[in-house]
Design a protein around this motif. Structure first.
Motif, PDB file in Angstrom:
ATOM      1  N   SER A  27      55.713 -68.663  48.991  1.00 37.66           N
ATOM      2  CA  SER A  27      55.077 -67.519  48.345  1.00 37.66           C
ATOM      3  C   SER A  27      55.485 -66.203  48.994  1.00 37.66           C
ATOM      4  CB  SER A  27      53.548 -67.671  48.389  1.00 37.66           C
ATOM      5  OG  SER A  27      53.082 -67.613  49.727  1.00 37.66           O
ATOM      6  N   ALA A  40      49.848 -63.760  40.987  1.00 39.83           N
ATOM      7  CA  ALA A  40      48.747 -64.686  40.695  1.00 39.83           C
ATOM      8  C   ALA A  40      48.576 -64.875  39.193  1.00 39.83           C
ATOM      9  CB  ALA A  40      47.449 -64.163  41.315  1.00 39.83           C
ATOM     10  N   ARG A  43      51.352 -66.990  37.805  1.00 42.78           N
ATOM     11  CA  ARG A  43      51.143 -68.368  38.240  1.00 42.78           C
ATOM     12  C   ARG A  43      50.134 -69.077  37.343  1.00 42.78           C
ATOM     13  NH1 ARG A  43      47.861 -70.010  43.801  1.00 42.78           N
ATOM     14  NH2 ARG A  43      46.657 -71.672  42.806  1.00 42.78           N
ATOM     15  N   ASN A  80      40.906 -71.235  44.089  1.00 47.09           N
ATOM     16  CA  ASN A  80      42.079 -70.936  43.280  1.00 47.09           C
ATOM     17  C   ASN A  80      42.413 -69.452  43.357  1.00 47.09           C
ATOM     18  OD1 ASN A  80      44.107 -71.851  41.651  1.00 47.09           O
ATOM     19  ND2 ASN A  80      42.812 -72.492  39.976  1.00 47.09           N
ATOM     20  N   THR A  84      44.359 -67.765  46.671  1.00 45.20           N
ATOM     21  CA  THR A  84      45.696 -67.254  46.364  1.00 45.20           C
ATOM     22  C   THR A  84      45.892 -65.847  46.910  1.00 45.20           C
ATOM     23  OG1 THR A  84      45.834 -68.588  44.343  1.00 45.20           O
ATOM     24  CG2 THR A  84      47.303 -66.697  44.513  1.00 45.20           C
ATOM     25  N   ILE A  88      48.491 -65.344  50.006  1.00 45.62           N
ATOM     26  CA  ILE A  88      49.733 -64.603  49.759  1.00 45.62           C
ATOM     27  C   ILE A  88      49.777 -63.323  50.588  1.00 45.62           C
ATOM     28  CG2 ILE A  88      51.065 -63.341  48.033  1.00 45.62           C
ATOM     29  CD1 ILE A  88      50.185 -65.331  45.963  1.00 45.62           C
ATOM     30  N   ASN A 195      42.000 -73.558  36.380  1.00 48.40           N
ATOM     31  CA  ASN A 195      43.159 -72.698  36.182  1.00 48.40           C
ATOM     32  C   ASN A 195      42.865 -71.626  35.132  1.00 48.40           C
ATOM     33  OD1 ASN A 195      46.276 -72.333  36.579  1.00 48.40           O
ATOM     34  ND2 ASN A 195      45.951 -72.297  34.371  1.00 48.40           N
ATOM     35  N   TYR A 229      56.665 -72.702  42.062  1.00 50.34           N
ATOM     36  CA  TYR A 229      55.431 -72.257  42.708  1.00 50.34           C
ATOM     37  C   TYR A 229      54.235 -72.421  41.784  1.00 50.34           C
ATOM     38  CZ  TYR A 229      51.935 -68.893  44.344  1.00 50.34           C
ATOM     39  OH  TYR A 229      50.761 -68.288  44.720  1.00 50.34           O
ATOM     40  N   ALA A 233      51.359 -75.089  42.542  1.00 48.91           N
ATOM     41  CA  ALA A 233      50.068 -74.531  42.929  1.00 48.91           C
ATOM     42  C   ALA A 233      48.969 -74.806  41.909  1.00 48.91           C
ATOM     43  CB  ALA A 233      50.200 -73.022  43.153  1.00 48.91           C
ATOM     44  N   CYS A 234      49.312 -74.758  40.625  1.00 48.97           N
ATOM     45  CA  CYS A 234      48.282 -74.861  39.579  1.00 48.97           C
ATOM     46  C   CYS A 234      48.123 -76.261  39.007  1.00 48.97           C
ATOM     47  CB  CYS A 234      48.608 -73.903  38.431  1.00 48.97           C
ATOM     48  SG  CYS A 234      48.530 -72.169  38.881  1.00 48.97           S
TER      49      CYS A 234
END
Length: 304
Positions: A27, A40, A43, A80, A84, A88, A195, A229, A233-234
Motif C-alpha cells: 500500500s 480507499a 479499493r 475495514n 485502511t 495506509i 465492503n 491490493y 484487501a476486500c
C-alpha cells in the motif's frame, strides 16, 4: 451453517494474514500515487464489483437482526474503513518494516478484546505478552533508522507510529466483532456487506478527490498493483478470515496474525528494498516473543 474443519480453518486464517501483510507493505507505493481516501474508495469499489453475487441472502440464512446490522457497520467502520486509513497513512509516514513490527501486537490486542467482549479466558501469559508487545513497539518507535527510511520528520514518524497502533486496535476489533457475526451470517455475505459499508463511508471524499485526480498519470503496472491490493484487501483476506473464525475462537485466531508482520517485513525488504536494522530486529523479536507467550496455553490445550 456447518463450520469448516480445524485444519482448513487454520489454513484460511494463516493465508488471510499472510495476504494482509503483503498488501500492508504494497500500500505504500500506491499511497504515493493516490490520495489515501481516493485509494480507499477505489479499493472498496473494485471489491464491490467483484462481490456483487455475494450480497443476496442465502435461503438457509435468517434475516439480519437490528443488532447484526449494527455489528456489520462497526465491523466495516473499525476493521475495514478506519483500519485502511490508519494503516495506509501510518505506513506512508514510517515504513513497511515499521508497520510489520507494530502489527506484531495484534495477537495480544485480540486476546484482551476477546476477554473483555466475548468472555474468552485469557491467561497470565497473555498479560505478560501484552507488556512485551508494547515494549517492542516502543523500541521500534525510538528507532532512528525507521524515521530515515520514511524520510519523515520526528513528529511525522511518531504520528505514523500512533496511527499504526490505532490500526492494531482496529484489527483486533475486526476479529472480535467478526467472531460474533459468523454465528448468523455466512462468510461471503459478511465480506460483501462490510465492503459496501466501506464504499459508502469513503464515497463523499472519494468522489471529490477523483474529480481532481489525473488518472492518466497511472501506469499499467500501477493499475495491476491496485487491482491486486483491492481484491486481496476486500475479498480474499476477509472471506478467508471469516471462514476460519466460524470454527476457531477469536483469541486463538489471533495466533495467526503473527504472519501479518512477517509477511509485511518480507514484502518491504523484497519488493520495496527496505532494510531491517539491528534495533528493529530486536523489536521484532520481542514482539514475536509476545505472540509465543500469548498463544502457548492455547496450543497446550489443543494437544490435550
Amino acid at each position: 451453517m456447518t463450520p469448516t474443519s480445524r485444519p482448513v480453518a487454520y489454513f484460511c486464517l494463516g493465508l488471510s494474514m499472510a495476504l494482509v501483510g503483503s498488501y500492508v507493505a504494497l500500500s505504500k507505493p500506491l499511497a504515493a500515487i493516490f490520495p489515501v481516501m481516493l485509494l480507499a474508495w477505489l479499493r472498496f469499489g473494485i471489491g464491490g464489483i467483484a462481490m456483487l453475487g455475494w450480497v443476496r441472502r442465502p435461503a438457509n440464512e435468517p434475516p439480519l437482526s437490528r443488532q447484526t446490522r449494527l455489528l456489520l457497520f462497526f465491523e466495516s467502520f473499525f476493521g475495514n474503513f478506519l483500519f485502511t486509513l490508519c494503516m495506509i497513512t501510518g505506513v506512508t509516514l514510517t515504513s513497511a518494516v515499521t508497520a510489520g513490527v507494530t502489527m506484531a501486537a495484534i495477537p495480544a490486542a485480540v486476546a484482551v478484546m476477546s476477554w473483555l467482549f466475548l468472555r474468552e479466558a485469557v491467561s497470565r501469559r497473555t498479560w505478560a505478552a501484552i507488556f512485551l508487545a508494547v515494549l517492542g513497539i516502543s523500541l521500534n518507535a525510538l528507532n532512528k533508522s525507521a524515521e530515515a527510511t520514511a524520510s519523515a520528520t520526528g513528529s511525522q514518524a511518531w504520528l505514523g507510529q500512533l496511527l499504526l497502533v490505532a490500526a492494531v486496535l482496529c484489527e483486533a476489533s475486526y476479529a472480535v466483532i467478526g467472531k460474533k457475526l459468523t454465528a448468523s451470517v455466512s462468510p461471503k455475505r459478511i465480506t460483501a456487506l462490510i465492503n459496501l459499508w466501506g464504499f459508502a463511508l469513503s464515497t463523499p471524499a472519494g468522489l471529490y478527490l477523483a474529480w481532481q485526480f489525473d488518472f492518466a498519470q497511472v501506469s499499467g503496472p500501477q493499475w495491476g498493483l491496485l487491482l491486486f491490493y483491492a481484491l486481496a484487501a476486500c475479498v480474499w483476506t476477509v472471506w478467508l478470515w471469516m471462514t476460519g473464525l466460524r470454527t476457531v475462537p477469536a483469541s486463538q485466531a489471533g495466533i495467526f496474525t503473527v504472519l501479518l508482520p512477517i509477511s509485511a517485513a518480507l514484502t518491504g525488504m523484497l519488493a520495496l528494498g527496505e532494510r531491517i536494522s539491528g534495533m528493529q530486529l530486536l523489536a521484532f523479536g520481542i514482539a514475536l516473543a509476545s505472540v509465543l507467550i500469548a498463544t502457548w496455553p492455547e496450543r497446550l490445550q489443543d494437544k490435550r
